[in-house]
Motif scaffolding. Sequence first.
Motif, PDB file in Angstrom:
ATOM      1  N   UNK A  59      55.790  -4.532  10.820  1.00  0.00           N
ATOM      2  CA  UNK A  59      54.817  -4.957   8.447  1.00  0.00           C
ATOM      3  C   UNK A  59      54.584  -3.614   7.956  1.00  0.00           C
ATOM      4  N   UNK A  60      54.696  -3.908   6.440  1.00  0.00           N
ATOM      5  CA  UNK A  60      54.545  -2.723   6.109  1.00  0.00           C
ATOM      6  C   UNK A  60      53.121  -2.704   6.015  1.00  0.00           C
ATOM      7  N   UNK A  61      52.735  -1.021   5.901  1.00  0.00           N
ATOM      8  CA  UNK A  61      51.710  -1.101   5.697  1.00  0.00           C
ATOM      9  C   UNK A  61      51.433   0.199   4.702  1.00  0.00           C
ATOM     10  N   UNK A  62      51.195  -0.751   3.101  1.00  0.00           N
ATOM     11  CA  UNK A  62      51.041   1.033   2.437  1.00  0.00           C
ATOM     12  C   UNK A  62      49.748   0.888   1.659  1.00  0.00           C
ATOM     13  N   UNK A  63      49.429   2.348   1.364  1.00  0.00           N
ATOM     14  CA  UNK A  63      47.790   1.870   0.975  1.00  0.00           C
ATOM     15  C   UNK A  63      48.118   3.352  -0.282  1.00  0.00           C
ATOM     16  N   UNK A  64      47.721   2.735  -1.344  1.00  0.00           N
ATOM     17  CA  UNK A  64      47.805   3.674  -3.296  1.00  0.00           C
ATOM     18  C   UNK A  64      45.957   3.984  -2.928  1.00  0.00           C
ATOM     19  N   UNK A  65      45.756   4.945  -2.979  1.00  0.00           N
ATOM     20  CA  UNK A  65      44.332   5.621  -2.888  1.00  0.00           C
ATOM     21  C   UNK A  65      44.174   6.716  -3.429  1.00  0.00           C
ATOM     22  N   UNK A  66      43.254   7.089  -4.716  1.00  0.00           N
ATOM     23  CA  UNK A  66      42.672   8.113  -5.240  1.00  0.00           C
ATOM     24  C   UNK A  66      42.184   9.375  -3.497  1.00  0.00           C
ATOM     25  N   UNK A  67      41.578   8.350  -2.843  1.00  0.00           N
ATOM     26  CA  UNK A  67      40.850   9.200  -1.892  1.00  0.00           C
ATOM     27  C   UNK A  67      41.554   9.950  -0.245  1.00  0.00           C
ATOM     28  N   UNK A  68      41.266  11.207   0.009  1.00  0.00           N
ATOM     29  CA  UNK A  68      42.045  11.637   0.697  1.00  0.00           C
ATOM     30  C   UNK A  68      42.460  10.709   2.227  1.00  0.00           C
ATOM     31  N   UNK A  69      43.367  11.316   2.769  1.00  0.00           N
ATOM     32  CA  UNK A  69      43.346  10.903   3.749  1.00  0.00           C
ATOM     33  C   UNK A  69      43.332  11.578   5.168  1.00  0.00           C
ATOM     34  N   UNK A  70      43.230  10.644   6.548  1.00  0.00           N
ATOM     35  CA  UNK A  70      43.034  11.608   7.629  1.00  0.00           C
ATOM     36  C   UNK A  70      44.367  11.082   8.708  1.00  0.00           C
ATOM     37  N   UNK A  71      45.194  12.559   7.985  1.00  0.00           N
ATOM     38  CA  UNK A  71      46.474  11.901   9.257  1.00  0.00           C
ATOM     39  C   UNK A  71      46.338  11.855  11.304  1.00  0.00           C
ATOM     40  N   UNK A  72      45.319  12.537  10.875  1.00  0.00           N
ATOM     41  CA  UNK A  72      45.141  11.780  12.309  1.00  0.00           C
ATOM     42  C   UNK A  72      45.001  10.900  13.359  1.00  0.00           C
ATOM     43  N   UNK A  73      43.775  10.073  12.215  1.00  0.00           N
ATOM     44  CA  UNK A  73      44.091   8.401  12.309  1.00  0.00           C
ATOM     45  C   UNK A  73      44.858   7.773  12.477  1.00  0.00           C
ATOM     46  N   UNK A  74      46.381   7.970  11.329  1.00  0.00           N
ATOM     47  CA  UNK A  74      46.940   7.354  10.691  1.00  0.00           C
ATOM     48  C   UNK A  74      48.010   7.676  12.436  1.00  0.00           C
ATOM     49  N   UNK A  75      48.252   8.765  12.757  1.00  0.00           N
ATOM     50  CA  UNK A  75      48.662   9.420  13.872  1.00  0.00           C
ATOM     51  C   UNK A  75      48.474   7.978  15.379  1.00  0.00           C
ATOM     52  N   UNK A  76      47.362   7.776  15.422  1.00  0.00           N
ATOM     53  CA  UNK A  76      46.529   7.887  16.125  1.00  0.00           C
ATOM     54  C   UNK A  76      47.158   6.075  15.878  1.00  0.00           C
ATOM     55  N   UNK A  77      47.064   5.291  14.771  1.00  0.00           N
ATOM     56  CA  UNK A  77      47.342   3.970  14.627  1.00  0.00           C
ATOM     57  C   UNK A  77      48.573   3.780  15.050  1.00  0.00           C
ATOM     58  N   UNK A  78      49.400   4.698  14.413  1.00  0.00           N
ATOM     59  CA  UNK A  78      51.118   4.896  14.848  1.00  0.00           C
ATOM     60  C   UNK A  78      51.130   4.713  16.314  1.00  0.00           C
ATOM     61  N   UNK A  79      50.922   5.089  17.232  1.00  0.00           N
ATOM     62  CA  UNK A  79      50.708   5.602  18.606  1.00  0.00           C
ATOM     63  C   UNK A  79      50.439   4.328  19.273  1.00  0.00           C
TER      64      UNK A  79
END
Lengths: 160, 160, 86, 86
Positions: free
Chosen positions: B12-32
């Motif tokens: 399932x593609x999960x794409x976000x276009x956003x002004x705000x910064x992102x938390x790579x740690x949180x992204x990694x946790x969700x990928x895992x």
Amino acid sequence: MPKNSSACSKAVPSVSIQNMDFDAAQEYAQLRDSGAGTGAIATFTGLVRDSGDRQDVTGLFLEHYPGMTEQVISDLIVQAAQRWDVRKARVIHRIGRLPLQSQIVFVGVCSAHRGDAFAACEFIMDALKTSAPFWKKELTDAGEHWVEQKASDVARTEGW
Amino acid sequence: MPKNSSACSKAVPSVSIQNMDFDAAQEYAQLRDSGAGTGAIATFTGLVRDSGDRQDVTGLFLEHYPGMTEQVISDLIVQAAQRWDVRKARVIHRIGRLPLQSQIVFVGVCSAHRGDAFAACEFIMDALKTSAPFWKKELTDAGEHWVEQKASDVARTEGW
Amino acid sequence: MSEQSLNVRFFARLREELGTEHLTMPAPAGQTAADLLATLAKRGGPWAQLNTGQPVMIAINQAMAKPQSAVSAGDEVAFFPPVTGG
Amino acid sequence: MSEQSLNVRFFARLREELGTEHLTMPAPAGQTAADLLATLAKRGGPWAQLNTGQPVMIAINQAMAKPQSAVSAGDEVAFFPPVTGG
């Protein structure tokens, strides 16, 4: 006697072999703190999958050759830094008993450009699999067995 | 009207276009957290470098084509999932003003095997650079200017 | 370890099947890793596998080496199956 | 937007140089994206660049398209410079 670290003007190898788990977030934060010239960070994490050579695997046991392992991986980072722009590189490999879904290995590379980050990260990972002295046992309810080296892994490394 | 998401049985593609910064740690946790079949997670993060086309760059401004951008990137994830094993994929791209060393883009891919994770992640990143409708302005103390597309980026995408 | 001997280490499946983690062997002049394997294989039983063409990787002083590499007094010589980390 | 017109959008450098973010244009039957560019180029001044061979990327209804692609009434047609994200 072998040395445990290698000097490299471009990238200081940072290698840890450890029983304990690692925090990929913390590793990413340290990679990101690598100077204003870094434009690209590539990371790879390996996990214990539920289907190895056999379907009933409950986990892995990893043995290594202390000292040589660190040296081989440090050398791979130095080789990578000679071929590509590598500002910082970090490798962590776990040993001992690892249940399903555990993190096994982390490779992270900072570069100026994305092509270098991807290539160096994948090269280190591929070469680690065929040259760093680790051995994997698959654990099942019925017993345990050593994993055989895959011809495809050897071919991937020879491709570099 | 274009749709904002694409169906894909494998990822399932999960794409976000956003002004705000992102938390790579949180992204990694969700990928895992992508099931017991995941053996490999490859991530890429792009940062604003201190040396662009000119040396006095203080940051970037990013414009995009809302709607189309999300669609193009979703399609790239679907293409990747047709070519490689992709269990989960995540793309974040920031827009607006980004000072030096900001995170611009994140691509993360989970696969059963490392070769698939690396290939899908790098493909999505390369193809995004030449097909997703973003435009970059370099900001300097003396003014601002649009960045020209690099022939090397086009060549990289054609290589896939 | 005397100057006339070298230290041999085994890892993983090889360590288990030989029931041996390390041992000390003589280090005659001109000996290669292949010579050392052949000497060890003469012990028979599980040791015979060291000379049957089954792949055995060799490290000398913790660096990868080849069968024709010289092994000398004081060296640490390791034999192990193809590696399977990562 | 009537059924006989289409909506044109410009982005980035093109938007700035043309001083135009979007406009409505007639949608005659059989019109291609290249025809539309040629019509717009006739406005002269900065618009002339649309017909000088300088690379202009084309999207129709938010999907990449080619100069020979048909553009029809009700379509959203976008013109923009080569993309530079990532």
